[in-house]
Write a protein that holds these residues in place. Structure first.
Motif, PDB file in Angstrom:
ATOM      1  N   GLY A  71       0.970  -1.209   0.025  1.00 16.73           N
ATOM      2  CA  GLY A  71       0.085  -0.017  -0.001  1.00 16.73           C
ATOM      3  C   GLY A  71       0.954   1.170  -0.025  1.00 16.73           C
ATOM      4  N   LEU A  72       1.977   1.113   0.750  1.00 15.39           N
ATOM      5  CA  LEU A  72       2.816   2.417   0.824  1.00 15.39           C
ATOM      6  C   LEU A  72       3.481   2.731  -0.678  1.00 15.39           C
ATOM      7  CD1 LEU A  72       3.760   4.264   3.409  1.00 15.39           C
ATOM      8  CD2 LEU A  72       6.054   2.899   3.124  1.00 15.39           C
ATOM      9  N   ARG A  73       3.888   1.422  -1.094  1.00 19.10           N
ATOM     10  CA  ARG A  73       4.294   2.012  -2.688  1.00 19.10           C
ATOM     11  C   ARG A  73       3.204   2.329  -3.557  1.00 19.10           C
ATOM     12  NH1 ARG A  73       6.388  -3.859  -1.639  1.00 19.10           N
ATOM     13  NH2 ARG A  73       8.565  -3.493  -1.229  1.00 19.10           N
ATOM     14  N   ARG A  74       2.111   1.808  -3.474  1.00 20.61           N
ATOM     15  CA  ARG A  74       0.903   2.472  -4.279  1.00 20.61           C
ATOM     16  C   ARG A  74       0.991   4.125  -4.149  1.00 20.61           C
ATOM     17  NH1 ARG A  74      -1.817  -2.266  -2.888  1.00 20.61           N
ATOM     18  NH2 ARG A  74      -2.875  -1.046  -1.535  1.00 20.61           N
ATOM     19  N   LEU A  75       0.918   4.489  -2.534  1.00 19.15           N
ATOM     20  CA  LEU A  75       0.863   5.682  -2.232  1.00 19.15           C
ATOM     21  C   LEU A  75       2.167   6.399  -2.956  1.00 19.15           C
ATOM     22  CD1 LEU A  75      -0.285   5.952   1.342  1.00 19.15           C
ATOM     23  CD2 LEU A  75      -1.611   6.288  -0.678  1.00 19.15           C
ATOM     24  N   ALA A  76       3.173   6.132  -2.949  1.00 20.70           N
ATOM     25  CA  ALA A  76       4.389   6.655  -3.796  1.00 20.70           C
ATOM     26  C   ALA A  76       4.176   6.956  -4.961  1.00 20.70           C
ATOM     27  CB  ALA A  76       5.728   5.654  -3.199  1.00 20.70           C
ATOM     28  N   GLU A  77       3.735   5.765  -5.662  1.00 22.17           N
ATOM     29  CA  GLU A  77       3.591   5.902  -7.097  1.00 22.17           C
ATOM     30  C   GLU A  77       2.344   7.196  -7.476  1.00 22.17           C
ATOM     31  OE1 GLU A  77       2.245   1.899  -7.979  1.00 22.17           O
ATOM     32  OE2 GLU A  77       4.224   0.888  -7.861  1.00 22.17           O
ATOM     33  N   GLN A  78       1.385   7.174  -6.714  1.00 22.73           N
ATOM     34  CA  GLN A  78       0.368   8.052  -6.664  1.00 22.73           C
ATOM     35  C   GLN A  78       0.725   9.432  -6.493  1.00 22.73           C
ATOM     36  OE1 GLN A  78      -2.711   6.516  -4.431  1.00 22.73           O
ATOM     37  NE2 GLN A  78      -3.350   4.904  -5.768  1.00 22.73           N
ATOM     38  N   GLY A  79       1.912   9.525  -6.041  1.00 21.58           N
ATOM     39  CA  GLY A  79       2.480  10.965  -5.765  1.00 21.58           C
ATOM     40  C   GLY A  79       1.987  11.563  -4.444  1.00 21.58           C
ATOM     41  N   TYR A  80       1.418  10.684  -3.637  1.00 18.85           N
ATOM     42  CA  TYR A  80       0.981  11.045  -2.367  1.00 18.85           C
ATOM     43  C   TYR A  80       1.993  11.956  -1.330  1.00 18.85           C
ATOM     44  CZ  TYR A  80       0.069  10.520   2.840  1.00 18.85           C
ATOM     45  OH  TYR A  80       0.077  10.684   4.106  1.00 18.85           O
ATOM     46  N   PRO A  81       3.163  11.467  -1.374  1.00 14.98           N
ATOM     47  CA  PRO A  81       4.037  12.072  -0.518  1.00 14.98           C
ATOM     48  C   PRO A  81       4.673  13.537  -0.998  1.00 14.98           C
ATOM     49  CG  PRO A  81       5.167  10.268  -1.703  1.00 14.98           C
ATOM     50  CD  PRO A  81       3.847  10.462  -1.899  1.00 14.98           C
ATOM     51  N   ARG A  82       4.473  13.989  -2.250  1.00 12.08           N
ATOM     52  CA  ARG A  82       5.091  15.298  -2.920  1.00 12.08           C
ATOM     53  C   ARG A  82       4.559  16.316  -2.181  1.00 12.08           C
ATOM     54  NH1 ARG A  82       4.360  12.543  -7.922  1.00 12.08           N
ATOM     55  NH2 ARG A  82       2.603  13.749  -8.592  1.00 12.08           N
ATOM     56  N   LEU A  83       3.382  16.247  -1.694  1.00 13.74           N
ATOM     57  CA  LEU A  83       2.822  17.621  -1.140  1.00 13.74           C
ATOM     58  C   LEU A  83       3.647  18.150   0.054  1.00 13.74           C
ATOM     59  CD1 LEU A  83      -1.124  16.362  -0.476  1.00 13.74           C
ATOM     60  CD2 LEU A  83      -0.448  18.625  -1.807  1.00 13.74           C
ATOM     61  N   GLY A  84       4.371  17.502   1.186  1.00  7.66           N
ATOM     62  CA  GLY A  84       4.806  18.175   2.017  1.00  7.66           C
ATOM     63  C   GLY A  84       6.258  18.519   1.785  1.00  7.66           C
ATOM     64  N   PHE A  85       7.090  18.192   0.677  1.00 14.04           N
ATOM     65  CA  PHE A  85       8.391  18.157   0.515  1.00 14.04           C
ATOM     66  C   PHE A  85       8.593  19.474  -0.435  1.00 14.04           C
ATOM     67  CE2 PHE A  85       8.072  13.958   1.695  1.00 14.04           C
ATOM     68  CZ  PHE A  85       9.075  13.944   2.813  1.00 14.04           C
ATOM     69  N   ALA A  86       9.890  20.004  -0.231  1.00 16.88           N
ATOM     70  CA  ALA A  86      10.097  21.424  -1.006  1.00 16.88           C
ATOM     71  C   ALA A  86       9.885  21.164  -2.630  1.00 16.88           C
ATOM     72  CB  ALA A  86      11.432  21.678  -0.484  1.00 16.88           C
ATOM     73  N   LYS A  87       9.600  22.442  -3.334  1.00 21.99           N
ATOM     74  CA  LYS A  87       9.549  22.137  -4.657  1.00 21.99           C
ATOM     75  C   LYS A  87      10.759  21.721  -5.484  1.00 21.99           C
ATOM     76  CE  LYS A  87       5.381  25.296  -4.674  1.00 21.99           C
ATOM     77  NZ  LYS A  87       4.883  26.588  -5.363  1.00 21.99           N
ATOM     78  N   GLU A  88      11.939  22.385  -4.760  1.00 20.20           N
ATOM     79  CA  GLU A  88      13.089  22.129  -5.294  1.00 20.20           C
ATOM     80  C   GLU A  88      13.651  20.724  -5.369  1.00 20.20           C
ATOM     81  OE1 GLU A  88      13.129  26.062  -3.125  1.00 20.20           O
ATOM     82  OE2 GLU A  88      12.515  24.135  -2.859  1.00 20.20           O
ATOM     83  N   TYR A  89      12.954  19.948  -4.896  1.00 20.41           N
ATOM     84  CA  TYR A  89      13.248  18.559  -5.125  1.00 20.41           C
ATOM     85  C   TYR A  89      12.383  17.695  -5.416  1.00 20.41           C
ATOM     86  CZ  TYR A  89      17.070  20.704  -2.204  1.00 20.41           C
ATOM     87  OH  TYR A  89      17.717  21.775  -1.801  1.00 20.41           O
TER      88      TYR A  89
END
Length: 676
Positions: A71-89
């Motif tokens: 399930g964690l891998r699916r969240l990563a593939e869907q872009g779930y974690p991108r919200l909270g990290f800096a745009k530069e990365y």
């Protein structure tokens, strides 16, 4: 209009309760509840369409861990974690949105929620908040994409809440330009670390930083990135990994224990935003004061505590949705003369069990919304890729420092109250559903098992309320952590004033309301001005009483520890009274924003929250003359009447949470269709 009267000793208490007429639609509530991050919430609901809630733990720990990791891998593939990290990365830089998105996971599999929180909230959040560009450019993308699974290794067996006293050491070797990570005694073992038992390859390890081996003097707790496994999953040399085994819940999360035997990492492994070590061993920091440095460092990690409060709120909402649906479908005993059985939710005892909890859940939702907004504003301004810690110790930064401390205090208090509320609410919902609620297929026992630990992780709730009270008493004291208990007591004796009470973002609304209505009347329990004054007055009175008790520590023959320890009951009450007040103010502010057709319904829900809270602490209000006996009795009848008025709208209120329908499709909610 319904009028309730109580007379005793010549005093009459009259409460006029206007009827709640008409029907309300869940869609009217959703804009108010979804608030600022409505698109994030809706996106999360769409993402959850393919997620199924666990029907109950299988008993096969490895199977459950593998399922959650998938399930964690699916969240990563869907872009779930991108919200909270800096745009530069590669992120989106939406800190508040990331907390809201995490909160929404709480409607489904709570093991997945916690696993995601460990990977992207704790581990990834620590790298972003405590590291600098050299860490961000190397690791952030890999963390977001789950190429680098990690752990957050702070808690030790011997020192849980006392982070400053952690015993793991990071000793600098200038000859090799390396840090030596070591577990000197058994009680310094890192304990209950998520992702450690199975999946983690890197750990953010919190340790006492030592650069002078002769003196052994520590620069305080700092964080370093320490590899713990190779790519094949084998523990690296010097790293001992133990599995915590099965737990009472959350068995899809692989909690483990970590110990280090002189493990060497390069100098660059130090997350150096708030403290760095030059190649020759010279220590530097943008914050000169060690105490302020330590609390500034911990303050940047507050997102995890706020996220836990939000996740527990989602679990409580799910339990209430299940129990209300059951109460609408289940019938028990015939109504005399009708030939039909009574819906379980039509019984006042059932309403009393569920509806005040539902009102409190709404109140905590709005308080959480305010807290997330405050976090977003503060951390968006300060969590920059480089140099964000500079100036944090200067006099010009004092205002920002106090804003951060107020945020930490509010986060501590809401986390404590929200998680206690979730634990009690889920239990009440389970009991309200009888034996059926005890079946794993109906989710309630799993919700109870999975959320039980929320009251002690990310801070033990009792300790957190103590922190809230201490924050109230030390608001304008510079470097109070250096004073110790006796210094704190002297400060309280000299400096205590009404200005110590924190003001929330809702204060402008509250001030207008009180000014417009004048002096409130005790007998008008539904007067919003009286309700606000009652909560504020209780907080002020308890704080003043606590200050008087602590003054005794200033005496020459006093034992400061005993004085403070003997006041623990007052300390906890002060923290609780403070949180109750800011929760009410958040609800009132939400009502002020709501000009749609849902406003009358939400106003009744707010009344029920207020009066059921006062009812739970009725003894204090009576003992301190804030309620007359007649008014106290009228209070009970008013709560009953509010429950009756809200009963027809209970389904609307839980449907307003917009929990994806398939997550509530369990046997307990599929009873025979209700007929009138």
């Amino acid at each position: 209009m319904i009028s309730l009267k109580r007379r005793r000793g010549g005093h009459e208490a009259r409460v006029e309760i206007s009827a709640l007429s008409g029907t309300f639609e869940p869609e009217w509530l959703r804009p108010v509840l979804d608030g600022r991050w409505e698109p994030i919430r809706q996106e999360a609901r769409e993402r959850m369409r393919e997620l199924r809630p666990p029907a109950g733990e299988s008993g096969d720990t490895e199977q459950e861990r593998a399922r959650v990791m998938d399930g964690l891998r699916r969240l990563a593939e869907q872009g779930y974690p991108r919200l909270g990290f800096a745009k530069e990365y590669g992120g989106e830089g939406d800190i508040g949105g990331s907390v809201v998105s995490f909160e929404m996971l709480g409607f489904g599999d709570l093991s997945l929620l916690v696993k995601a929180g460990v990977q992207w909230g704790l581990f990834g959040g620590a790298v972003q908040a405590l590291g600098t560009e050299r860490h961000h450019s190397r690791h952030i993308r890999a963390i977001m994409e789950l190429e680098l699974p990690g752990c957050f290794a702070m808690t030790e067996t011997g020192h849980g809440s006392d982070v400053a006293s952690l015993q793991t050491t990071a000793t600098y070797d200038p000859g090799a330009e390396e840090f030596i990570i070591h577990t000197p005694v058994d009680k310094a073992r890192k304990d209950y670390i998520g992702n450690a038992a199975r999946d983690g390859r890197m750990a953010v390890v919190f340790a006492q930083l030592i650069t002078d081996t002769e003196s052994g003097e520590s620069h305080g707790v700092h964080a370093l990135m320490v590899p713990i496994r190779d790519e094949r999953g084998r523990a690296l040399p010097g790293v001992r990994i133990e599995d915590c085994g099965r737990k009472g819940g959350l068995n899809g999360v692989d909690n483990g224990r970590l110990s280090f035997d002189h493990v060497r990492v390069p100098r660059e492994a130090l997350l150096n935003r708030f403290g760095d070590v030059e190649p020759d061993g010279t220590y530097t920091s943008p914050i000169e004061n060690p105490s302020r440095r330590f609390f500034t460092m911990l303050g940047t990690l507050i997102r995890g505590r706020i996220s836990v409060a939000g996740g527990s709120g989602s679990a409580a909402k799910t339990a209430l949705a299940l129990a209300v649906r059951y109460g609408e479908a289940r019938r028990q005993f015939e109504r005399p003369g009708t030939g039909t059985e009574v819906k379980v939710l039509d019984y006042l005892s059932q309403q009393r069990r569920l509806l005040p909890a539902l009102a409190t859940t709404y109140a905590l939702h709005f308080a959480q919304e305010e807290l997330v907004a405050a976090l977003h504003e503060i951390q968006t301004a300060t969590l920059q890729p480089d140099g964000a810690g500079e100036g944090a110790g200067d006099d010009d930064g004092k205002a920002e420092e106090w804003r951060q401390r107020e945020l930490e205090s509010r986060a501590a208090g809401l986390k404590a109250i929200a998680t206690w509320h979730a634990t009690q609410t889920i239990q009440d919902c389970r009991e309200a559903c009888g034996g059926a609620g005890y079946l794993a297929e109906n989710r309630l026992v799993q919700l109870k098992a999975d959320t039980d630990v929320f009251t002690t992780f990310e801070g033990d709730n009792t300790v957190l309320l103590q922190l809230v009270a201490k924050g109230l008493l030390t608001r304008f004291q510079h470097d109070v952590e250096d004073l110790g208990t006796i210094g704190l007591a002297r400060f309280v004796a000299e400096q205590f004033a009404e200005a110590l009470i924190e003001r929330t973002a809702a204060r402008s609304t509250i001030a207008r309301l009180l000014t417009a209505r004048g002096e409130p009347d005790e007998d008008d329990l539904l007067d919003r001005a009286w309700q606000l004054r009652a909560f504020e007055d209780r907080e002020k009175h308890v704080l003043e009483g606590l200050a008087r008790r602590l003054r005794r520590a200033a005496a020459d023959d006093a034992d400061p520890f005993e004085v403070f320890n003997d006041a623990q009951d007052h300390v906890l009450r002060a923290g609780r009274a403070h949180v109750d007040r800011i929760v009410l103010e958040a609800f009132v502010a939400a009502l002020d924003r709501c000009d749609g057709p849902a406003a009358p319904l939400l106003a009744k829900v707010c009344d029920l929250y207020v009066l059921s809270t006062i009812e739970a602490d009725r003894a204090w209000f009576l003992e301190h003359g804030r309620l007359s006996p007649a008014t106290a009795k009228a209070l009970l009848e008013t709560v009953n009447e509010l429950c009756k008025q809200l009963r027809p709208h209970a389904r609307t209120l839980v449907d307003g949470f917009a929990i994806p329908g398939h997550l509530l499709e369990v046997p307990i909610t599929q009873g025979p269709p209700a007929t009138d």
